[in-house]
Design an enzyme around this catalytic site. Structure first.
Site, PDB file in Angstrom:
ATOM      1  N   CYS A  92       0.812  -1.225   0.000  1.00  0.00           N
ATOM      2  CA  CYS A  92       0.000   0.000   0.000  1.00  0.00           C
ATOM      3  C   CYS A  92       0.842   1.269   0.000  1.00  0.00           C
ATOM      4  CB  CYS A  92      -0.919   0.029   1.214  1.00  0.00           C
ATOM      5  SG  CYS A  92      -2.069  -1.344   1.290  1.00  0.00           S
ATOM      6  N   HIS A 352      -8.844   3.770  -2.649  1.00  0.00           N
ATOM      7  CA  HIS A 352      -7.492   3.309  -2.286  1.00  0.00           C
ATOM      8  C   HIS A 352      -6.961   2.354  -3.356  1.00  0.00           C
ATOM      9  CE1 HIS A 352      -4.057   1.886  -0.242  1.00  0.00           C
ATOM     10  NE2 HIS A 352      -4.614   1.056   0.625  1.00  0.00           N
ATOM     11  N   CYS A 382      -0.598   3.224   6.357  1.00  0.00           N
ATOM     12  CA  CYS A 382      -0.335   1.896   6.898  1.00  0.00           C
ATOM     13  C   CYS A 382      -0.098   0.963   5.722  1.00  0.00           C
ATOM     14  CB  CYS A 382      -1.506   1.410   7.750  1.00  0.00           C
ATOM     15  SG  CYS A 382      -3.019   1.010   6.828  1.00  0.00           S
ATOM     16  N   GLY A 384       0.095  -3.275   4.508  1.00  0.00           N
ATOM     17  CA  GLY A 384      -0.126  -4.665   4.833  1.00  0.00           C
ATOM     18  C   GLY A 384       1.161  -5.384   5.179  1.00  0.00           C
TER      19      GLY A 384
END
Length: 395
Positions: A92, A352, A382, A384
């Site tokens: 991400c 996203h 954040c 993963g």
């Protein structure tokens, strides 16, 4: 060796499309090429041959974005073949990682002009089939979706590390006592702020629609949603006592974003005033199942490296993977004024598109600082499997 100042001259992005929506007919390498070309076209004084490198984030890379989508974007955008390209993957955080790596190259003198960005088509992410352990298997074989999350997981990974992303958000909600009502209220605010920003034309200077596609605004914004509507949605991951729903989590999306980074020499050649200057960045790691809290330490480290504090921030773009994880991060930053966070809406409303999101956030901060005329901004995500990434900009 002296460290050079790094400036963001411009930043563009596509409207963010929903899963199976308006941009699902567009290949990811074409999305990437579109923002690269738009960025170059908006700076006509700069010779494209002066671009030293193109960095692009891409989280999946299993389909039409294979074989170095950054280089493919360069070629498809019509840039000189002398312009190279490299694709980076921090899931991400890939788009922001691309910005940080490009900035590092400019700061060290390895480049004078660079493009950084990110792309993802979650709609077009393929299924993949593993090769069998032996030839000519008699049984059925399994296809794995590459759209999102764990697949083909190494059996040596502890089970608690490999929970679904939504379950990780539930764990953050447990840790900080975040209620369903708080998450829904956060999600509603994201939609309201995004709709208001679009209504005021605040995105007009950075969003470049894809030609031939009928999409001029982020596709997942729900102007008319309400707390009552959000409350009717069922939990998506924990059927009993769950708090995370499709309404208080980011959707699956398609999109691309790109930024033009330069040193002083490149700035003169661009003939433009910069939007912002890059101040500092930081990355951190955390237990994989608590990935949602990944930005907590990364943000603290980036601020410390920049010589700034939460009180110095005038805007903060925090990726809203889930309302629970965003609220969890905010709970661990009591010094931060929540009113400056995602003033133009966040990923729950905007979307996203994994590899593109970090570049979208950095570009948004840069445009906000330029509009204000001065200030310090921060972009963070954040990631993963338990990481966090942060970038500090100033003007």
């Amino acid at each position: 060796m002296s460290i050079r100042d790094v400036y963001i001259v411009d930043a563009v992005r596509t409207p963010i499309g929903k899963f199976g929506g308006a941009l699902s007919s567009v290949r990811p390498d074409d999305l990437a090429a579109h923002v690269v070309k738009a960025l170059v076209d908006r700076t006509p004084d700069l010779d494209p041959a002066r671009i030293d490198d193109v960095y692009f984030g891409d989280a999946n890379g299993a389909g039409e974005d294979n074989r170095d989508v950054a280089r493919m974007a360069v070629l498809l955008a019509g840039l000189p073949t002398s312009v190279p390209g490299v694709t980076v993957n921090r899931l991400c955080g890939s788009g922001l990682e691309a910005v940080i790596q490009a900035a590092r190259a400019v700061a060290l003198g390895d480049a004078s002009v660079a493009i950084a960005g990110g792309v993802e088509s979650m709609s077009r992410a393929p299924w993949v089939l593993q090769k069998p352990e032996r030839a000519f298997p008699a049984g059925h074989q399994q296809l794995h979706s590459t759209t999102l999350g764990w697949r083909m997981t190494n059996p040596r990974m502890p089970a608690e590390w490999t929970v679904a992303l939504g379950e990780g958000a539930e764990l953050v909600a447990d840790k900080h006592g975040i209620t369903r009502e708080q998450q829904d209220a956060f999600a509603l605010a994201s939609h309201q702020k995004a709709a208001e920003a679009w209504g005021k034309g605040l995105y007009d200077g950075e969003v470049v629609p894809y030609e031939g596609v009928d999409l001029v605004r982020d596709e997942c914004i729900r102007d008319t949603t309400s707390l009552e509507a959000l409350a009717k949605l069922k939990p998506s991951f924990r059927r009993e006592g769950g708090t995370v729903t499709a309404g208080n989590a980011s959707p699956l999306n398609d999109g691309a974003a790109a930024l033009l980074l330069v040193d002083e020499e490149g700035l003169r050649e661009s003939g433009r005033e910069p939007l912002a200057r890059i101040r500092a960045s930081a990355v951190s790691g955390i237990e994989p199942q608590l990935f949602g809290l990944g930005p907590v330490e990364a943000v603290r480290r980036a601020l410390e490296k920049s010589g700034r504090s939460f009180a110095d921030l005038t805007t903060f773009e925090l990726n809203e993977a889930f309302a629970a994880q965003s609220l969890g991060c905010l709970a661990e930053w009591p010094e931060l004024d929540p009113k400056i966070v995602n003033p133009r809406g966040g990923a729950i409303a905007i979307g996203h598109p994994l590899g593109a999101s970090g570049a979208r956030l950095a570009g948004s901060v840069a445009h906000q600082l330029a509009a204000a005329g001065s200030g310090t901004g921060l972009a963070a995500l954040c990631i993963g499997v338990g990481q966090g990434l942060a970038l500090v900009l100033e003007r």
